[in-house]
Design a protein around this motif. Structure first.
Motif, short mmCIF file in Angstrom:
data_model
loop_
_atom_site.label_atom_id
_atom_site.label_comp_id
_atom_site.label_asym_id
_atom_site.label_seq_id
_atom_site.Cartn_x
_atom_site.Cartn_y
_atom_site.Cartn_z
N SER A 168 1.24 6.79 -6.73
CA SER A 168 0.28 7.27 -7.40
C SER A 168 0.46 8.73 -6.90
N SER A 169 1.69 9.11 -6.18
CA SER A 169 1.82 10.56 -5.78
C SER A 169 2.86 11.06 -6.62
N GLN B 256 -0.27 15.13 -5.90
CA GLN B 256 0.39 15.12 -4.62
C GLN B 256 0.61 16.67 -4.15
N LYS C 180 -2.58 18.00 -2.29
CA LYS C 180 -2.47 17.57 -1.18
C LYS C 180 -1.52 18.05 -0.28
N ASN D 193 0.80 -1.17 -0.09
CA ASN D 193 0.10 0.03 0.04
C ASN D 193 0.93 1.23 -0.05
N GLN D 194 2.00 1.19 0.89
CA GLN D 194 2.90 2.46 0.79
C GLN D 194 3.53 2.70 -0.37
N GLU E 196 0.82 3.88 -2.81
CA GLU E 196 0.65 5.28 -2.54
C GLU E 196 1.61 6.34 -3.18
N LYS E 197 3.00 5.73 -2.87
CA LYS E 197 4.09 6.38 -3.19
C LYS E 197 4.02 6.65 -5.03
#
Length: 337
Positions: free
Chosen positions: A169-170, A182, A185, A162-163, A166-167
């Motif tokens: 996707s950012s 990102q 956000k 997941n990390q 998430e990375k």
């Protein structure tokens, strides 16, 4: 097909009961062997020398240990202590075999971690029943621990996945720096932090000069390389953990500078322009220079409650527009136009 997270954990029914008898008398060993010989699911192992017991237990991994209380050279209770401090055997059930009932000895044995106490030789049915009972309890306990370990491992891997997701996707897929999602956000979070800390926040908006002409002249592949080089320059200027360089869209980039006043933002913008010039990327189609240049708009604000970073972005964008209108290859600070 969904993979089974616990596929490596054996069913309780696939385990065999493995008995390790430690006794200096072969006659006792033979009697126990005979009692168990018709039990197809029980393996019998015998150790006559107690000094080798730990080594053998570590090798065969018994599900239960039958142990004599009185042996030459090694006291039976001391043997129990050895098993209980050994990482490989400290959970294996131990049944003490003794020639007599002694409440004091039994009490000490149980306090050391013995699971059962039998006067030898016990009835065959009783012996087998106790071996099965303690082995099954041990196997269930071990299976439970393995299940928990497998669950923790799967949760750890899921967290890491997941990390990583998430990375990914950012990040911008081409340049590897933060993407627009990102940026949105982070600037919202940093704006709120600036409100709490009563600190200034600055934003740089950068646009590559005549990038369309660069693409037309050198091709889109070279254009992608150019975007990566600019991103590297911005990334190199992220000197603090909170600094963030991002691809805002197309050939436009943004740089968030938390807790930075106008003077600090001006220095950072100048550093970026100088490093970009030092990169010496040829741009023969540019009308302002023979190398690649950029224009930067700089804005600094003190965030206030009930406001959003939209005005900061607008001010930086306006300053960028003015820098381009004035001939590009320069920076303009909002409020000093």
């Amino acid at each position: 097909m969904q993979p089974n997270l616990f596929s490596d954990i054996k069913s309780i029914n696939t385990f065999r009961i493995s008995v390790l008898l430690i006794d200096d008398q072969p006659m006792i060993a033979e009697a126990v062997r005979r009692a168990l010989e018709d039990e197809k699911d029980i393996e019998f192992h015998y150790c006559q020398d107690p000094s080798k017991a730990i080594k053998i237990a570590n090798r065969i991994h018994p599900t239960i240990i039958l142990q004599d209380l009185v042996m030459p050279e090694v006291n039976g209770l001391m043997m129990v202590r050895f098993f209980r401090v050994n990482k490989e055997t400290n959970q294996i059930p131990i049944i003490i075999l003794s020639t007599k009932e002694d409440p004091k000895v039994k009490s000490e044995a149980f306090s050391l971690g013995v699971n059962d106490y039998l006067v030898k030789l016990p009835d065959k049915i009783e012996l087998i029943a106790r071996l099965r009972y303690h082995s099954t309890a041990y196997l269930y306990h071990r299976q439970r621990d393995e299940a928990f370990a497998a669950l923790e491992e799967s949760q750890r891997k899921l967290h890491e996945a997941n990390q990583a997701l998430e990375k990914l996707s950012s990040l911008d897929g081409l340049t590897g720096i933060a993407n627009r999602r990102q940026f949105d956000k982070v600037i919202a979070n940093e704006w709120n932090r600036a409100i709490r800390n009563y600190s200034p926040i600055s934003l740089l908006m950068l646009d590559i000069d005549f990038f369309k002409l660069y693409n037309d002249t050198y091709g889109h592949q070279k254009g992608d390389t150019c975007l990566k080089q600019v991103a590297e320059v911005l990334k190199a200027n992220e000197k603090r953990p909170a600094d963030l360089a991002a691809r805002y869209g197309g050939e436009e980039f943004a740089f968030i500078l938390p807790e930075t006043d106008k003077h600090g933002a001006l220095e950072k913008a100048s550093s970026i322009l100088n490093m970009l010039r030092e990169a010496n990327i040829p741009h023969k189609a540019s009308t302002v220079h023979t190398i690649l240049t950029a224009s930067i708009g700089v804005a600094t604000m003190n965030a206030e409650r009930g406001t959003s970073p939209d005005n900061l972005i607008l001010q930086a964008d306006k300053a960028l527009y003015i820098a381009k209108e004035r001939g590009r290859n320069q920076l303009v600070v909002s409020g000093e136009e």
